[in-house]
Design a protein around this motif. Structure first.
Motif, short mmCIF file in Angstrom:
data_model
loop_
_atom_site.label_atom_id
_atom_site.label_comp_id
_atom_site.label_asym_id
_atom_site.label_seq_id
_atom_site.Cartn_x
_atom_site.Cartn_y
_atom_site.Cartn_z
N GLY A 171 4.59 -16.16 23.48
CA GLY A 171 5.06 -15.57 22.23
C GLY A 171 5.35 -16.54 21.11
N MET A 172 5.27 -17.83 21.33
CA MET A 172 5.53 -18.78 20.26
C MET A 172 4.34 -18.83 19.29
SD MET A 172 6.30 -22.91 20.39
CE MET A 172 4.55 -23.28 20.59
N GLY A 173 4.62 -18.97 18.01
CA GLY A 173 3.56 -19.09 17.02
C GLY A 173 3.17 -20.54 16.79
N VAL A 174 1.98 -20.75 16.25
CA VAL A 174 1.49 -22.10 15.96
C VAL A 174 0.79 -22.09 14.61
CG1 VAL A 174 -0.17 -23.91 16.58
CG2 VAL A 174 1.25 -22.87 18.35
N VAL A 175 1.10 -23.10 13.78
CA VAL A 175 0.38 -23.36 12.55
C VAL A 175 -0.31 -24.71 12.73
CG1 VAL A 175 0.52 -23.75 10.07
CG2 VAL A 175 1.97 -22.02 11.14
N LEU A 176 -1.62 -24.70 12.75
CA LEU A 176 -2.41 -25.91 12.99
C LEU A 176 -3.16 -26.28 11.71
CD1 LEU A 176 -3.56 -28.09 14.85
CD2 LEU A 176 -5.27 -26.43 15.60
N ILE A 177 -2.88 -27.48 11.18
CA ILE A 177 -3.54 -27.96 9.98
C ILE A 177 -4.49 -29.08 10.39
CG2 ILE A 177 -3.21 -28.98 7.70
CD1 ILE A 177 -0.39 -27.76 7.73
N ILE A 190 -1.87 -17.84 16.32
CA ILE A 190 -2.21 -19.19 15.86
C ILE A 190 -2.87 -19.07 14.49
CG2 ILE A 190 -3.52 -21.29 16.31
CD1 ILE A 190 -3.56 -20.43 19.29
N TYR A 191 -2.35 -19.81 13.51
CA TYR A 191 -3.01 -19.95 12.21
C TYR A 191 -3.63 -21.34 12.13
CZ TYR A 191 -1.00 -15.71 10.16
OH TYR A 191 -0.67 -14.39 9.87
N VAL A 192 -4.87 -21.40 11.68
CA VAL A 192 -5.56 -22.67 11.52
C VAL A 192 -5.94 -22.83 10.06
CG1 VAL A 192 -7.54 -24.08 12.19
CG2 VAL A 192 -6.45 -22.58 13.88
N LEU A 193 -5.40 -23.87 9.41
CA LEU A 193 -5.70 -24.16 8.02
C LEU A 193 -6.66 -25.34 7.97
CD1 LEU A 193 -5.20 -23.63 4.99
CD2 LEU A 193 -3.26 -25.22 5.14
N ASN A 194 -7.86 -25.10 7.48
CA ASN A 194 -8.91 -26.12 7.45
C ASN A 194 -8.95 -26.81 6.09
OD1 ASN A 194 -11.14 -27.69 8.05
ND2 ASN A 194 -12.60 -26.04 7.64
N GLU A 195 -7.83 -27.40 5.72
CA GLU A 195 -7.76 -28.24 4.51
C GLU A 195 -7.00 -29.50 4.88
OE1 GLU A 195 -7.43 -27.29 0.66
OE2 GLU A 195 -7.90 -25.17 0.74
N TRP A 196 -7.70 -30.61 4.85
CA TRP A 196 -7.02 -31.87 5.17
C TRP A 196 -5.96 -32.15 4.11
CZ3 TRP A 196 -11.62 -35.67 6.50
CH2 TRP A 196 -12.39 -35.09 7.52
#
Length: 308
Positions: free
Chosen positions: A80-86, A191-197
């Motif tokens: 149940g934990m969320g993740v924000v991956l940049i 999970i959110y994945v942000l594809n901006e360095w």
């Protein structure tokens, strides 16, 4: 004036109530504190040192390699934990594929080497982004994606099973339709994945002079995106919704660069009070002048010219 003061007190109650919201725990791991500092703009955000105590884990270009640490992270997401991956230039492609169970794979990067032509080459590779996800999504309703700045440094991704929310438009000079923002549901977590360095770069150039800053911050990545008015709220909203916690609307968020609803009401009350006082003063002066018409002759009485 007492009425105006009472209105201000009533309208400020929502602002004070927001400050009393419950604490939101995040675990942060990144190569620099750029994203962490933006997340801490919200007073309810609290950084924890233990992954087990976090509602959301945020990784900026620092995803653990395949192994026990990554397996523990996947287990926490499933529970149940969320993740924000940049993503970034140091993102482990193998770890990314393993963490997303093959839903996202890095196939390449969009970057140019440092040097005198670095900025010019990045402009040539820049791409406009568009929202392509559900229109009812809070990220779509609160953010004007038509105002989004172009993306520069980024990864090329192959997607199989992830929901693409934002991608580059068909005029992308490198790879049209490159996913920029993605969402994956894994077990009970999101999970959110942000594809901006993202990198701050050498900020001494910005402090030194405006002209130097306009020439480009050395070592910075997607610096314009970091200054986009919606950038801070986007990080905040992803960290909350990834954990299943509703995010405060952009216009009501305490760190938004616009007046929230309570502040708009206060401004409206002040303008109304000023207009009311003007009308009252006009009526009183008008009635007084009608009761004393002889003052009109005195007002327009000619005065003798001054002697040289």
């Amino acid at each position: 004036m007492r009425l105006v003061a009472a209105l201000l007190i009533v309208l400020l109650i929502p602002t004070f109530a927001h400050a009393a919201d419950s604490q939101f725990n995040i675990y942060y791991s990144g190569s620099e504190d750029l994203v962490l500092n933006r997340l801490l703009l919200d007073p309810t955000t609290h950084r924890v040192a233990n992954l087990d105590d976090a509602a959301t884990a945020v990784y900026q270009d620092n995803l653990p390699p395949a192994g026990p640490e990554l397996d523990a992270l996947k287990a926490r997401v499933a529970s149940g934990m969320g993740v924000v991956l940049i993503l970034g230039r140091h993102t482990d492609a193998t770890a990314l594929a393993s963490f997303t169970n093959g839903a996202i794979k890095q196939t390449g990067i969009v970057d140019v080497s440092a040097g005198a032509t670095h900025g010019r080459e990045l402009e040539r590779l820049a791409a406009v982004v568009n929202w392509v996800g559900p229109k009812t999504d809070p990220l779509a309703r609160n953010i004007s994606w038509l105002s989004a700045v172009r993306v520069h440094e980024r990864s090329l991704l192959a997607v199989n099973g992830a929901e693409v929310l934002v991608k580059t438009n068909p005029r992308d000079p490198v790879s049209p339709g490159t996913p920029i923002l993605l969402r994956i549901h894994s077990g009970k977590g999101t999970i959110y994945v942000l594809n901006e360095w993202l990198r701050n770069g050498d900020q001494r150039a910005r402090i030194a002079s405006m002209l130097t800053m306009l020439g480009g911050i050395e070592g910075a990545e997607n610096y314009d995106f970091q200054r986009w008015p919606y950038f801070n709220w986007l990080l905040y909203a992803m960290s909350r919704t990834a954990a299943g916690v509703p995010a405060v609307a952009y216009g009501d968020w305490i760190a938004a660069p616009v007046p929230n609803r309570a502040q708009v009401r206060i401004l409206a009350a002040l303008v109304f009070a000023m207009f009311a006082m003007f009308v009252i003063a006009y009526v009183l002066v008008r009635r007084y002048s009608l009761r004393h018409p002889e003052l009109l002759d005195h007002f327009y009485r000619s005065t003798p010219s001054a002697k040289p």
